[in-house]
Structures are given as structure tokens and as C-alpha cells.
Motif scaffolding. Structure first.
Motif, mmCIF file in Angstrom:
data_model
loop_
_atom_site.group_PDB
_atom_site.id
_atom_site.type_symbol
_atom_site.label_atom_id
_atom_site.label_comp_id
_atom_site.label_asym_id
_atom_site.label_seq_id
_atom_site.Cartn_x
_atom_site.Cartn_y
_atom_site.Cartn_z
ATOM 1 N N LYS A 32 84.254 63.874 145.129
ATOM 2 C CA LYS A 32 83.690 62.831 144.288
ATOM 3 C C LYS A 32 83.062 61.711 145.099
ATOM 4 O O LYS A 32 81.973 61.226 144.773
ATOM 5 N N GLN A 52 79.144 57.498 146.797
ATOM 6 C CA GLN A 52 79.723 57.968 145.558
ATOM 7 C C GLN A 52 78.791 58.948 144.852
ATOM 8 O O GLN A 52 77.732 59.301 145.370
ATOM 9 N N LYS A 96 87.690 58.644 154.442
ATOM 10 C CA LYS A 96 88.428 58.947 153.220
ATOM 11 C C LYS A 96 87.587 59.798 152.282
ATOM 12 O O LYS A 96 86.397 59.550 152.107
ATOM 13 N N THR A 98 87.700 61.411 148.285
ATOM 14 C CA THR A 98 88.328 61.370 146.972
ATOM 15 C C THR A 98 87.921 62.606 146.192
ATOM 16 O O THR A 98 86.731 62.889 146.046
ATOM 17 N N GLU A 105 92.814 61.645 140.288
ATOM 18 C CA GLU A 105 92.091 61.571 141.539
ATOM 19 C C GLU A 105 93.054 61.504 142.717
ATOM 20 O O GLU A 105 94.121 60.896 142.619
ATOM 21 N N TYR A 106 92.647 62.100 143.824
ATOM 22 C CA TYR A 106 93.468 62.114 145.024
ATOM 23 C C TYR A 106 92.637 61.702 146.225
ATOM 24 O O TYR A 106 91.487 62.122 146.367
ATOM 25 N N ASP A 107 93.236 60.887 147.061
ATOM 26 C CA ASP A 107 92.587 60.421 148.279
ATOM 27 C C ASP A 107 93.156 61.143 149.486
ATOM 28 O O ASP A 107 94.366 61.322 149.607
ATOM 29 N N TRP A 109 92.865 61.187 153.829
ATOM 30 C CA TRP A 109 92.482 60.361 154.956
ATOM 31 C C TRP A 109 92.464 61.142 156.258
ATOM 32 O O TRP A 109 93.310 62.005 156.492
#
Length: 119
Positions: A32, A52, A96, A98, A105-107, A109
């Protein structure tokens, strides 16, 4: 999940340039948003630049006009071109990603890459 690997950090003199790379383990078409954050000693992690949906880009005021975020979909890689570097840019830079899954939603790193701007 997504694995992210940053590279390109190092030591540079004020006014110099660096290009950071963030390679993702999956196609960035399915991600995303991706962005770059940085954290200096004693400070909170802050957003530097992000890309984005719709290729909308966002930059921190402190780096706007000097940094540029871009991506290469074929290489599953996001870049951060940093020009006119200042000592205040010294920090660990993190990538990062997403992603959207069923629950939300999951981030994810990366482990970070050190950027040091010093004469």
C-alpha cells in the motif's frame, strides 16, 4: 510478511549526497505504501519521505527540496536520494512498508542503515 533490506548509508561531508536503497521481498505492487524514516540519538523516529497509493509523495519539511523518494517496481526497490546533506540529517534511516491483510494494515521495518554527515 515483507522483508526489507536497506543499503547505501555511510559517511558523507556536508553538502554531499547519498542514495539509500530498500529492497523488498515481495512485489511492491501489492504494498500500500512505502516510506523512509530516521531516528537520531535521543530523538523519536520521524517520517522523512513516503510514497502512497497513486504515487503520492510526502516529505518532511526539513528535507523537502533536498531528498527525493522513488521506486523501481521491476526491482522491488524504493530509493531515497539525499542531496545537500546537513549534519542534522545524521541518523539511522529505516525503510517501512505497509500492507493490507484481512484484519487490517501491517507495517514492516528494515533493520536500518546509518547515515553520518560530518566534516
Amino acid at each position: 510478511q515483507v522483508q526489507l533490506v536497506e543499503s547505501g548509508g555511510g559517511l558523507v561531508q556536508p553538502g554531499g549526497s547519498l542514495r539509500l536503497s530498500c529492497a523488498a521481498s515481495r512485489s511492491i505492487f501489492s504494498i500500500k505504501a512505502m516510506g523512509w524514516y530516521r531516528q537520531a540519538p535521543g530523538k523519536q523516529r520521524e517520517l522523512v519521505a513516503a510514497m502512497q497509493s497513486g504515487s503520492i509523495t510526502v516529505y518532511a519539511d526539513s528535507v523537502k527540496g533536498r531528498f527525493t523518494i522513488s521506486r523501481d517496481n521491476a526491482k522491488n526497490t524504493v530509493y531515497l536520494q539525499m542531496n545537500s546533506l546537513k549534519p542534522e540529517d545524521t541518523a539511522v534511516y529505516y525503510c517501512k512498508a505497509t500492507v493490507v491483510a484481512g484484519p487490517g494494515e501491517y507495517d514492516y521495518w528494515g533493520q536500518g542503515t546509518q547515515v553520518t554527515v560530518s566534516s
